[in-house]
Design a protein around this motif. Structure first.
Motif, PDB file in Angstrom:
ATOM      1  N   LEU A 171      -1.725  73.570   2.304  1.00 14.32           N
ATOM      2  CA  LEU A 171      -1.270  72.214   1.955  1.00 14.32           C
ATOM      3  C   LEU A 171      -1.913  71.178   2.887  1.00 14.32           C
ATOM      4  N   GLY A 172      -2.061  71.541   4.151  1.00  9.36           N
ATOM      5  CA  GLY A 172      -2.705  70.635   5.116  1.00  9.36           C
ATOM      6  C   GLY A 172      -4.129  70.313   4.703  1.00  9.36           C
ATOM      7  N   ILE A 173      -4.867  71.335   4.270  1.00 16.40           N
ATOM      8  CA  ILE A 173      -6.270  71.147   3.846  1.00 16.40           C
ATOM      9  C   ILE A 173      -6.321  70.348   2.548  1.00 16.40           C
ATOM     10  N   LEU A 174      -5.455  70.722   1.576  1.00 14.82           N
ATOM     11  CA  LEU A 174      -5.434  70.022   0.284  1.00 14.82           C
ATOM     12  C   LEU A 174      -5.100  68.531   0.474  1.00 14.82           C
ATOM     13  N   GLY A 175      -4.100  68.257   1.326  1.00 13.41           N
ATOM     14  CA  GLY A 175      -3.687  66.874   1.571  1.00 13.41           C
ATOM     15  C   GLY A 175      -4.814  66.035   2.156  1.00 13.41           C
ATOM     16  N   ILE A 176      -5.520  66.596   3.125  1.00 10.33           N
ATOM     17  CA  ILE A 176      -6.612  65.855   3.765  1.00 10.33           C
ATOM     18  C   ILE A 176      -7.750  65.612   2.766  1.00 10.33           C
ATOM     19  N   THR A 177      -8.039  66.601   1.912  1.00  9.85           N
ATOM     20  CA  THR A 177      -9.129  66.389   0.937  1.00  9.85           C
ATOM     21  C   THR A 177      -8.720  65.320  -0.081  1.00  9.85           C
ATOM     22  N   LEU A 178      -7.432  65.284  -0.462  1.00 13.13           N
ATOM     23  CA  LEU A 178      -6.980  64.232  -1.390  1.00 13.13           C
ATOM     24  C   LEU A 178      -7.113  62.849  -0.739  1.00 13.13           C
ATOM     25  N   LEU A 179      -6.767  62.763   0.564  1.00 10.78           N
ATOM     26  CA  LEU A 179      -6.911  61.486   1.282  1.00 10.78           C
ATOM     27  C   LEU A 179      -8.389  61.093   1.352  1.00 10.78           C
ATOM     28  N   TRP A 180      -9.248  62.079   1.586  1.00 10.80           N
ATOM     29  CA  TRP A 180     -10.693  61.798   1.638  1.00 10.80           C
ATOM     30  C   TRP A 180     -11.193  61.330   0.266  1.00 10.80           C
ATOM     31  N   ASP A 181     -10.666  61.956  -0.812  1.00  9.59           N
ATOM     32  CA  ASP A 181     -11.062  61.567  -2.170  1.00  9.59           C
ATOM     33  C   ASP A 181     -10.728  60.095  -2.437  1.00  9.59           C
TER      34      ASP A 181
ATOM     35  N   TRP B 180      -8.625  50.573  -7.656  1.00  9.55           N
ATOM     36  CA  TRP B 180      -7.488  50.646  -6.732  1.00  9.55           C
ATOM     37  C   TRP B 180      -6.331  51.517  -7.211  1.00  9.55           C
ATOM     38  N   PRO B 181      -6.024  51.580  -8.573  1.00  8.90           N
ATOM     39  CA  PRO B 181      -4.917  52.496  -8.945  1.00  8.90           C
ATOM     40  C   PRO B 181      -5.221  53.965  -8.627  1.00  8.90           C
ATOM     41  N   PRO B 182      -6.419  54.502  -9.023  1.00 10.82           N
ATOM     42  CA  PRO B 182      -6.663  55.905  -8.637  1.00 10.82           C
ATOM     43  C   PRO B 182      -6.752  56.104  -7.127  1.00 10.82           C
ATOM     44  N   THR B 183      -7.257  55.088  -6.398  1.00  8.21           N
ATOM     45  CA  THR B 183      -7.311  55.191  -4.927  1.00  8.21           C
ATOM     46  C   THR B 183      -5.892  55.356  -4.373  1.00  8.21           C
TER      47      THR B 183
ATOM     48  N   SER C 149     -14.395  54.556  -3.440  1.00  9.84           N
ATOM     49  CA  SER C 149     -15.156  53.344  -3.091  1.00  9.84           C
ATOM     50  C   SER C 149     -16.606  53.702  -2.780  1.00  9.84           C
ATOM     51  N   ARG C 150     -16.813  54.845  -2.125  1.00 14.65           N
ATOM     52  CA  ARG C 150     -18.185  55.282  -1.817  1.00 14.65           C
ATOM     53  C   ARG C 150     -18.945  55.592  -3.109  1.00 14.65           C
ATOM     54  N   GLN C 151     -18.228  56.137  -4.120  1.00  8.50           N
ATOM     55  CA  GLN C 151     -18.865  56.441  -5.394  1.00  8.50           C
ATOM     56  C   GLN C 151     -19.282  55.132  -6.098  1.00  8.50           C
ATOM     57  N   GLN C 152     -18.421  54.107  -5.991  1.00 10.33           N
ATOM     58  CA  GLN C 152     -18.777  52.816  -6.601  1.00 10.33           C
ATOM     59  C   GLN C 152     -20.051  52.265  -5.948  1.00 10.33           C
ATOM     60  N   ARG C 153     -20.175  52.492  -4.645  1.00  5.41           N
ATOM     61  CA  ARG C 153     -21.373  52.055  -3.905  1.00  5.41           C
ATOM     62  C   ARG C 153     -22.616  52.783  -4.448  1.00  5.41           C
ATOM     63  N   ARG C 154     -22.448  54.080  -4.773  1.00  2.00           N
ATOM     64  CA  ARG C 154     -23.568  54.860  -5.327  1.00  2.00           C
ATOM     65  C   ARG C 154     -23.971  54.315  -6.694  1.00  2.00           C
ATOM     66  N   ILE C 155     -23.000  53.826  -7.465  1.00  3.86           N
ATOM     67  CA  ILE C 155     -23.301  53.243  -8.783  1.00  3.86           C
ATOM     68  C   ILE C 155     -24.153  51.975  -8.570  1.00  3.86           C
ATOM     69  N   ILE C 156     -23.755  51.156  -7.604  1.00  6.59           N
ATOM     70  CA  ILE C 156     -24.454  49.895  -7.326  1.00  6.59           C
ATOM     71  C   ILE C 156     -25.906  50.164  -6.909  1.00  6.59           C
TER      72      ILE C 156
ATOM     73  N   VAL D 140     -15.610  66.657  -8.442  1.00  6.96           N
ATOM     74  CA  VAL D 140     -15.667  66.396  -9.881  1.00  6.96           C
ATOM     75  C   VAL D 140     -14.725  65.244 -10.250  1.00  6.96           C
ATOM     76  N   ALA D 141     -13.491  65.289  -9.717  1.00  4.99           N
ATOM     77  CA  ALA D 141     -12.477  64.297 -10.093  1.00  4.99           C
ATOM     78  C   ALA D 141     -12.889  62.881  -9.693  1.00  4.99           C
ATOM     79  N   VAL D 142     -13.419  62.710  -8.477  1.00  4.31           N
ATOM     80  CA  VAL D 142     -13.813  61.371  -8.016  1.00  4.31           C
ATOM     81  C   VAL D 142     -14.886  60.794  -8.943  1.00  4.31           C
ATOM     82  N   ARG D 143     -15.876  61.618  -9.306  1.00  2.66           N
ATOM     83  CA  ARG D 143     -16.953  61.129 -10.185  1.00  2.66           C
ATOM     84  C   ARG D 143     -16.423  60.755 -11.554  1.00  2.66           C
TER      85      ARG D 143
END
Lengths: 110, 135
Positions: free
Chosen positions: B63-73, B34-37, B78-85, B21-24
């Motif tokens: 915390l390990g799982i949460l941290g990795i998902t935040l890094l993935w987000d 770049w600032p939210p990234t 950038s992938r979401q911007q690609r979907r917009i294009i 939800v947050a990424v979208r």
């Protein structure tokens, strides 16, 4: 330093990565109406994880369960993607047991 | 009974949901990505450090799982911007970055083409717009 969480994080990334082809292939072969079965499978994995005493395995089985539950909420949108031609569309999907009842339920999407 | 798997499952499910939800939302509203990234990546690294510094196994796993998902987000923005294009996600005409994408890429659209129920057959471009507008 406790590397347990970091390694679990990377392992989770791999398990979630497995969720992508699971949803894409699952929807193509079975169709989105299988979502309740996928959700129940996920919940069963989480229940099984409670009985596993080895932390590593318990975590991985739990995360696999979460991936299945999340995947069940993604099936409907994946079905629409295939209808739009963004993914290959299969017209001859396997019908789920109790299809008519499941059709009356609104498929979840988060 | 060992609840560590349940803790991990709940953390994975809710952090994926939050990120989804947050990424979208953030990509939709932010004039630059770049600032939210940077924020997502920094938070991800910070949470991983917290995970490394706790001896409590369930907390360390969460915390390990949460941290990795935040890094993935942070990558997902950038992938979401690609979907917009490509028109796979709706553009926001009030966002100047999206307005530029709408001008320069013919596939970009303000319609959310996924916001409908499946109909069981392949649809044409004209039909897909119609199906979404009928909602």
């Amino acid at each position: 330093m406790n590397y347990f969480g970091l390694l679990i994080g990377f392992a989770t990334l791999c398990v979630i990565g497995f969720g992508f082809p699971l949803v894409i292939r699952g929807e193509r072969i079975f169709g989105y109406l299988w979502w309740p079965y996928m959700m129940v499978t996920g919940i069963l994995f989480v229940v099984i994880s409670l009985c596993i005493q080895i932390d590593w395995i318990s975590v991985l089985v739990g995360v696999l369960g979460a991936t299945f539950v999340w995947g069940s909420t993604e099936l409907k949108e994946q079905a629409v993607r295939a209808e739009l031609g963004w993914y290959p569309f299969n017209a001859n999907k396997l019908k789920p047991p109790f299809e008519e009842i499941i059709k009356k339920w609104r498929a979840p999407h988060l | 009974m060992n609840s560590i798997g349940l803790v991990a499952a709940l953390t994975a499910f809710f952090s994926i949901w939050f990120g989804h939800v947050a990424v979208r939302k953030v990509e939709f509203l932010s004039p630059t990505i770049w600032p939210p990234t940077t924020i997502f990546a920094t938070l991800g690294i910070l949470v991983e450090f917290l995970s490394l510094s706790t001896a409590h196994r369930p907390l360390s796993a969460a915390l390990g799982i949460l941290g990795i998902t935040l890094l993935w987000d942070s990558i997902e923005l950038s992938r979401q911007q690609r979907r917009i294009i490509t028109g796979h996600a709706p553009a926001n005409p009030n966002n100047r970055r999206h307005a530029k994408i709408l001008r320069e890429h013919s596939a970009a659209t303000t319609q959310d083409l996924l916001k409908r129920e499946p109909i069981g057959s392949v649809v044409s471009t004209a039909e897909m717009s119609q199906l979404v507008s009928n909602l």
